[in-house]
Design an enzyme around this catalytic site. Structure first.
Site, short mmCIF file in Angstrom:
data_model
loop_
_atom_site.label_atom_id
_atom_site.label_comp_id
_atom_site.label_asym_id
_atom_site.label_seq_id
_atom_site.Cartn_x
_atom_site.Cartn_y
_atom_site.Cartn_z
N MET A 29 5.93 -3.19 11.94
CA MET A 29 4.83 -2.75 11.09
C MET A 29 4.65 -1.25 11.26
O MET A 29 4.52 -0.77 12.39
CB MET A 29 3.53 -3.48 11.47
CG MET A 29 3.53 -4.95 11.11
SD MET A 29 2.02 -5.78 11.67
CE MET A 29 2.38 -5.99 13.43
N VAL A 30 4.65 -0.54 10.15
CA VAL A 30 4.50 0.91 10.19
C VAL A 30 3.24 1.26 10.99
O VAL A 30 2.16 0.74 10.71
CB VAL A 30 4.40 1.49 8.77
CG1 VAL A 30 4.15 2.99 8.81
CG2 VAL A 30 5.68 1.19 7.98
N CYS A 111 12.04 -2.43 3.06
CA CYS A 111 10.78 -1.72 2.91
C CYS A 111 10.60 -1.28 1.45
O CYS A 111 11.44 -0.56 0.90
CB CYS A 111 10.74 -0.49 3.81
SG CYS A 111 9.21 0.47 3.64
N LYS A 152 17.32 -6.61 7.90
CA LYS A 152 16.12 -7.24 7.34
C LYS A 152 16.12 -6.95 5.85
O LYS A 152 16.11 -5.79 5.44
CB LYS A 152 14.84 -6.70 7.99
CG LYS A 152 13.57 -7.43 7.54
CD LYS A 152 12.37 -6.93 8.34
CE LYS A 152 11.14 -7.78 8.02
NZ LYS A 152 10.70 -7.61 6.61
N HIS A 180 12.90 -11.66 3.98
CA HIS A 180 11.55 -11.74 3.42
C HIS A 180 11.66 -12.35 2.03
O HIS A 180 12.42 -11.85 1.20
CB HIS A 180 10.92 -10.35 3.34
CG HIS A 180 9.49 -10.36 2.91
ND1 HIS A 180 8.46 -10.18 3.80
CD2 HIS A 180 8.91 -10.56 1.70
CE1 HIS A 180 7.32 -10.25 3.15
NE2 HIS A 180 7.55 -10.49 1.88
N ASN A 211 10.83 -14.65 6.93
CA ASN A 211 9.69 -13.73 6.99
C ASN A 211 8.85 -13.88 5.73
O ASN A 211 9.39 -13.94 4.62
CB ASN A 211 10.20 -12.30 7.13
CG ASN A 211 9.10 -11.26 7.15
OD1 ASN A 211 9.28 -10.17 6.62
ND2 ASN A 211 7.97 -11.56 7.75
N ASP A 213 4.33 -14.83 4.77
CA ASP A 213 3.26 -15.83 4.69
C ASP A 213 3.11 -16.67 5.94
O ASP A 213 2.66 -17.83 5.88
CB ASP A 213 3.45 -16.75 3.48
CG ASP A 213 3.25 -16.03 2.15
OD1 ASP A 213 2.83 -14.85 2.17
OD2 ASP A 213 3.53 -16.64 1.10
N ALA A 235 4.04 -10.65 10.56
CA ALA A 235 3.62 -9.24 10.60
C ALA A 235 2.11 -9.17 10.40
O ALA A 235 1.36 -9.03 11.36
CB ALA A 235 4.37 -8.42 9.57
N ARG A 236 1.65 -9.30 9.18
CA ARG A 236 0.20 -9.23 8.93
C ARG A 236 -0.55 -10.30 9.71
O ARG A 236 -1.65 -10.06 10.22
CB ARG A 236 -0.08 -9.38 7.43
CG ARG A 236 0.44 -8.22 6.59
CD ARG A 236 0.02 -8.35 5.15
NE ARG A 236 0.57 -7.25 4.34
CZ ARG A 236 0.25 -7.03 3.09
NH1 ARG A 236 -0.62 -7.82 2.48
NH2 ARG A 236 0.79 -6.03 2.42
#
EC number: 1.3.1.-
Length: 338
Positions: A29-30, A111, A152, A180, A211, A213, A235-236
């Site tokens: 994560m940035v 990204c 990724k 993702h 990756n 949800d 991530a989130r």
């Protein structure tokens, strides 16, 4: 200190396979996947942790970029550093600098940030499978089995295009692939396409990590089952709840105490600390308290505010890092209603 072969991502994937469970991965994560957060999630059943994406071109040319973008220690393992690169030279130069301190590197091909795409980095690489294969091959030719490399990716609208991409990258020697399940233009509010992730898993023989949800331990097991993947990346979800893979429905108060300690011990920019804490407490404190947290403008002010409203234990206090529910001070209970 030499890296432990057991910390190789491939060894971790195999170990989790023997345990009959998916690998639990904290994604890049940035700004937010820095050392204090990486150490925190390792306390809560995370198997592999990524650094934020680091731009190879800046890293190899700028000392300040190296000092600010990458820090680690002996507890920071298994660690994969994610790299943003669009050519072999920059990629190899960066890996030459960091390879003794990592367990793997990841090439970012997903990204969607427009600035990165314009530079030919991130999701721009999804239309350049030959270049991605060339970069992967160059890394494996130089380092062989001594260094794990992952890519990724995101999916294309036409899944056959993605399958062609991953087969070419697999032939180049990639060790595993993270997928993702959205295109570069798919909004995050739209559901992840797990059928496409499943199709990619079935198309290659290397391990695949799903990756998108994943916001709970239940999600992780469901996604792994539905896709057949070897692991699941969050991530989130893990930003809001660093303990999700340990089965907690919300961030436990103990995680907040630990994060305070890690962030002040290692050093973390104030606004990052504030944002992390705000994310962890979303839905757990009242909107009034959330607004107060977000309004603080310095580390000392924020710490005083926490001590005024909550029982925030330090490492020397009995019970540090063990509480689950938010620990309000008795005189602040009336503000606890959400």
């Amino acid at each position: 200190m030499a890296r432990n072969p057991e910390d190789s991502p491939l060894a971790v994937i195999e170990r989790c396979r023997r345990e009959n469970r998916p690998v639990f991965v904290a994604g890049p994560m940035v700004r937010y996947s820095k050392l204090p957060f990486r150490e925190l999630v390792r306390d809560y059943k995370v198997d592999i942790v990524y650094s934020p994406m680091i731009l190879a071109r800046e890293f190899v040319r700028n000392h300040n970029a190296r000092a600010s973008d990458f820090s680690t220690n002996h507890r920071d393992r298994p660690l994969i550093v994610q790299i943003g690169a669009n050519n072999v030279t920059d990629l190899l130069r960066m890996i030459d600098m960091i390879h003794p301190y990592v367990d793997g590197v990841g090439l970012n091909c997903g990204c969607p940030i427009k600035d990165q795409v314009r530079e030919g980095i991130g999701a721009a690489l999804m239309s350049k499978k030959e270049l991605v294969a060339e970069m992967v091959h160059a890394v494996k030719e130089k380092y062989g089995s001594k260094l794990v490399i992952e890519t990724k990716i995101r999916v294309h609208h036409d899944i056959q295009e993605t399958i062609e991409f991953v087969k070419m990258v697999e032939a180049a020697g990639v060790d595993f692939i993270t997928v993702h399940g959205r295109t570069k233009n798919t909004r995050s509010s739209e559901p992840c396409n797990f059928e496409k992730i499943k199709a990619i898993k079935e198309a290659v023989s290397v391990p695949v990590i799903a990756n998108g949800d994943c916001r709970s331990l239940e999600d992780a097991f469901r996604i792994a089952k539905d896709t057949g993947c070897d692991g699941v990346m969050a991530a989130r979800g893990i930003l809001n709840n660093p303990a999700m893979f340990a089965g907690y429905e919300k961030a436990p108060w103990g995680a907040i105490e630990k994060f305070w300690n890690l962030s002040t011990a290692y050093g973390l920019p104030f606004r990052l600390l504030q944002h992390h804490l705000g994310c962890m407490l979303v839905g757990q404190i009242s909107k009034q308290l959330q607004n107060e947290l977000n309004s603080k403008s310095s580390l000392l002010e924020l710490m005083d505010w926490f001590d005024a409203n909550f029982e925030l234990k330090r490492p020397t206090d009995t019970g540090f890092g063990t509480a689950v529910a938010v620990q309000y001070r008795q005189n602040r209970q009336k503000q606890a209603h959400i």
